[in-house]
Design an enzyme around this catalytic site. Structure first.
Site, PDB file in Angstrom:
ATOM      1  NE  ARG A 153      -2.809  -1.458   3.247  1.00 27.86           N
ATOM      2  CZ  ARG A 153      -3.286  -1.145   4.448  1.00 27.86           C
ATOM      3  NH1 ARG A 153      -4.149  -0.152   4.582  1.00 27.86           N
ATOM      4  NH2 ARG A 153      -2.900  -1.803   5.513  1.00 27.86           N
TER       5      ARG A 153
ATOM      6  CG  ASP B  36       4.751  -1.615  10.082  1.00 24.83           C
ATOM      7  OD1 ASP B  36       4.866  -2.051  11.247  1.00 24.83           O
ATOM      8  OD2 ASP B  36       3.876  -2.035   9.289  1.00 24.83           O
TER       9      ASP B  36
ATOM     10  CD  GLU C  58      -5.435 -10.520  15.148  1.00 24.78           C
ATOM     11  OE1 GLU C  58      -5.223  -9.775  14.187  1.00 24.78           O
ATOM     12  OE2 GLU C  58      -5.058 -10.245  16.306  1.00 24.78           O
TER      13      GLU C  58
ATOM     14  CB  SER D 278      29.545  45.954  -2.063  1.00 25.42           C
ATOM     15  OG  SER D 278      29.234  46.271  -0.729  1.00 25.42           O
TER      16      SER D 278
ATOM     17  CB  SER E 155      33.152  48.337  -4.098  1.00 30.83           C
ATOM     18  OG  SER E 155      33.014  48.652  -2.755  1.00 30.83           O
TER      19      SER E 155
HETATM   20  C1  UD1 Z   1      -1.356  -7.512  13.856  1.00 30.46           C
HETATM   21  C2  UD1 Z   1      -1.944  -8.208  15.068  1.00 30.46           C
HETATM   22  C3  UD1 Z   1      -3.142  -7.401  15.591  1.00 30.46           C
HETATM   23  C4  UD1 Z   1      -2.719  -5.993  15.900  1.00 30.46           C
HETATM   24  C5  UD1 Z   1      -2.063  -5.356  14.676  1.00 30.46           C
HETATM   25  C6  UD1 Z   1      -1.490  -4.014  15.029  1.00 30.46           C
HETATM   26  C7  UD1 Z   1      -1.564 -10.596  14.770  1.00 30.46           C
HETATM   27  C8  UD1 Z   1      -2.147 -11.867  14.339  1.00 30.46           C
HETATM   28  N1  UD1 Z   1      -2.352  -9.534  14.711  1.00 30.46           N
HETATM   29  O1  UD1 Z   1      -2.348  -7.561  12.838  1.00 30.46           O
HETATM   30  O2  UD1 Z   1      -3.670  -8.001  16.756  1.00 30.46           O
HETATM   31  O3  UD1 Z   1      -3.834  -5.230  16.323  1.00 30.46           O
HETATM   32  O4  UD1 Z   1      -0.990  -6.181  14.192  1.00 30.46           O
HETATM   33  O5  UD1 Z   1      -1.027  -3.382  13.867  1.00 30.46           O
HETATM   34  O6  UD1 Z   1      -0.416 -10.529  15.172  1.00 30.46           O
HETATM   35  N2  UD1 Z   1       4.964  -9.336   9.440  1.00 30.46           N
HETATM   36  C9  UD1 Z   1       6.066 -10.043   9.022  1.00 30.46           C
HETATM   37  N3  UD1 Z   1       5.899 -11.301   8.555  1.00 30.46           N
HETATM   38  C10 UD1 Z   1       4.678 -11.904   8.517  1.00 30.46           C
HETATM   39  C11 UD1 Z   1       3.553 -11.167   8.956  1.00 30.46           C
HETATM   40  C12 UD1 Z   1       3.734  -9.890   9.431  1.00 30.46           C
HETATM   41  O7  UD1 Z   1       7.197  -9.535   9.048  1.00 30.46           O
HETATM   42  O8  UD1 Z   1       4.603 -13.037   8.077  1.00 30.46           O
HETATM   43  C13 UD1 Z   1       5.159  -7.966   9.963  1.00 30.46           C
HETATM   44  C14 UD1 Z   1       4.524  -6.918   9.063  1.00 30.46           C
HETATM   45  O9  UD1 Z   1       5.467  -6.409   8.141  1.00 30.46           O
HETATM   46  C15 UD1 Z   1       4.101  -5.856  10.037  1.00 30.46           C
HETATM   47  C16 UD1 Z   1       3.784  -6.644  11.297  1.00 30.46           C
HETATM   48  O10 UD1 Z   1       4.468  -7.855  11.189  1.00 30.46           O
HETATM   49  O11 UD1 Z   1       5.131  -4.962  10.322  1.00 30.46           O
HETATM   50  C17 UD1 Z   1       2.301  -6.860  11.508  1.00 30.46           C
HETATM   51  O12 UD1 Z   1       1.784  -7.595  10.437  1.00 30.46           O
HETATM   52  P1  UD1 Z   1       0.358  -7.294   9.829  1.00 30.46           P
HETATM   53  O13 UD1 Z   1       0.088  -8.258   8.753  1.00 30.46           O
HETATM   54  O14 UD1 Z   1       0.243  -5.866   9.502  1.00 30.46           O
HETATM   55  O15 UD1 Z   1      -0.575  -7.639  11.077  1.00 30.46           O
HETATM   56  P2  UD1 Z   1      -2.081  -7.267  11.275  1.00 30.46           P
HETATM   57  O16 UD1 Z   1      -2.912  -8.219  10.523  1.00 30.46           O
HETATM   58  O17 UD1 Z   1      -2.281  -5.822  11.029  1.00 30.46           O
END
Ligand code: UD1
Ligand code: CA
Length: 453
Positions: free
Chosen positions: A17, A107, A157, A390, A408
């Site tokens: 995104r 992030d 979730e 100047s 100058s």
């Molecule tokens: C997750 C949480 C949720 C929380 C939210 C906050 C879980 C299951 N859910 O959801 O409860 O409210 O974050 O933002 O944990 N990432 C990896 N590898 C993966 C998956 C994720 O590196 O396989 C990293 C992503 O880059 C990101 C972070 O983990 O920085 C969170 O992943 P994301 O998929 O955004 O989690 P959410 O579904 O938003």
């Protein structure tokens, strides 16, 4: 803190995104990649070691996340199979045995070390899992913290939540501290039997409780836990970082007339009793000492401004500008890689580049150091208490001695010894009465035209 701690930073996301050619964690906030902000906060919370879980742009992310003073390694997560799966990428490091394990996201860049430390303090008090939560008016998309009798019993979730559970406004930030002793055993129990078919780190809450573990949640301000998915959110994070940093500087004794118009870099140093007027931009690498004034609409980068110096309005200090005590660089002046001696003045419409200007010298309006011959850069050296008239061009390499005067409008191409006067322009001629003659001739031409000739 005497406890050891491993931080696992999840940064393997695709950044879809962001619509970007690079991983979102490489995008800068205050001139520093987001991931480096996270790593600095982690280091600030006294972590012994850190593992970055990387995916896209693995090498660059690892490099940007390698901060001094902490052992940082990285592991590649080739497939995104959920937050629980991502943490287990660091299995080897976790197995080394730490007192605490802390999971955070690459992030989520505005978390303060204090928040991590508060979570770690709960582990030290005997909790096995500490979830960092926040309260929000708009919980959509977040995991909800479900509490019974004051205890955190589960994180639900969004996709799995019932209508009732969706009304809960206490949310999971995703940041979690886990007792190192049992972390691996519990992490390995996570499965992917859920709506998304992913390994949810959040399942750890129920797994730990079933095994007799103590699970608690701590609160942190929503602003600190804001994440970044889009460029619009990146801009909000930048604004939030700027506001926080300006506030801290003001509390530390810096005056700002219109703080909302001042932009700082991650490493801007402004000492006590510095005054910053409106619309000032600090790029990376700027230090301003006590009592200096930065007037409105100035732009500084890689510059040092000593005590009591004044800059601007409308001044530009580029990398290597080094302003001595009480010196002045005024309106529409540009200074690059140059020493401006104590009390020296460069007040109007001037370019000083690759130069050394001695203490007390005065550089007249419109002076230009001609430092570039189209191929190489050359140096201009001006001694102490010299006076440059100047509109002079100083063609480098050239040096002007202590106490010398440059007339100058001069173009100075050879060295000027100390206390000498140098002219580098055509000698003035005066022809008495000649203006009258010219004017009369012009008037005669005009009159002839009017008469139709
Ligand atoms: C997750 C949480 C949720 C929380 C939210 C906050 C879980 C299951 N859910 O959801 O409860 O409210 O974050 O933002 O944990 N990432 C990896 N590898 C993966 C998956 C994720 O590196 O396989 C990293 C992503 O880059 C990101 C972070 O983990 O920085 C969170 O992943 P994301 O998929 O955004 O989690 P959410 O579904 O938003
Ligand atoms: Ca997310």
């Amino acid at each position: 803190m005497t406890r050891t701690c491993l931080a696992v930073i999840l940064a393997a996301g695709d950044s879809t995104r962001m619509k970007s050619s690079m991983s979102k964690v490489l995008h800068p906030i205050a001139g520093l990649p987001m991931i480096a902000h996270v790593m600095q906060a982690v280091r600030g919370a006294e972590m012994s070691d850190a593992v970055l879980v990387v995916g896209r742009d693995a090498e660059r992310v690892t490099q940007a996340g390698s901060v001094d003073g902490m052992a940082v390694s990285s592991v590649l997560q080739t497939e995104r199979r959920g937050t629980g799966h991502a943490v287990l990428m660091a299995r080897e490091a976790i197995a080394r045995g730490y007192d605490d394990l802390l999971v955070t996201y690459g992030d989520v860049p505005l978390v303060r070390p204090e928040t991590f430390l508060a979570a770690r303090a709960k582990l030290a008090e005997g909790a096995d899992i500490v979830v960092i939560g926040f309260r929000t008016a708009n919980p959509t998309g977040y995991g909800r913290l479900l509490v019974e009798n004051g205890e955190l019993v589960a994180i639900r979730e969004e996709k799995e939540a019932s209508d009732e559970e969706r009304k809960v406004t206490w949310c999971n930030s995703g940041l979690m501290a886990i007792s190192g002793a049992r972390a691996l055993e519990w992490l390995e129990k996570i499965d992917n039997k859920n709506a998304k078919g992913e390994y949810y780190l959040t399942d750890l809450v129920e797994i730990a409780r079933a095994a007799g573990g103590r699970v608690v949640a701590v609160d942190a301000p929503e602003a600190e836990l804001a994440g970044c998915n889009t460029r619009a959110e990146l801009a909000l994070l930048e604004a939030s970082w700027q506001q926080r940093q300006r506030h801290e500087l003001m509390l530390a004794g810096v005056s700002m007339i219109a703080p909302e118009t001042v932009f700082l870099a991650h490493d801007t140093v402004l000492e006590q009793d510095v005054l910053v007027e409106s619309n000032v931009v600090f790029g990376p690498g700027v230090t301003v000492e006590s009592g200096a004034v930065i007037h409105a609409f100035s732009h500084l980068e890689g510059a040092h401004v000593a005590a009591g110096a004044t800059v601007g309005p409308f001044a530009r200090l580029r990398p290597g500008a080094n302003l001595g005590e009480g010196s002045k660089v005024g309106n529409f002046c540009e200074v690059k890689k140059a020493e401006i001696g104590a009390g020296a003045k460069v007040n109007h419409l001037t370019y000083i580049g690759d130069a050394v200007i001695g203490a007390g010298s005065n550089i007249g309006a419109g002076t230009i150091t001609c430092n570039y011959d189209g191929v190489n850069k050359h140096e201009t050296r001006i001694g102490e208490n010299a006076f440059i008239g100047s509109n002079s061009s100083l063609v480098a390499p050239v040096s002007i001695g202590d106490g010398a005067y440059v007339a100058s409008g001069s173009v100075i191409t050879t060295d000027v010894p100390e206390n000498a006067l140098a002219f580098g322009r055509a000698r003035q001629e005066v022809k008495p009465g000649r203006a009258t003659a010219i004017r009369e001739r012009a008037l005669a031409v005009k009159a002839a035209k009017k008469a139709g000739h």
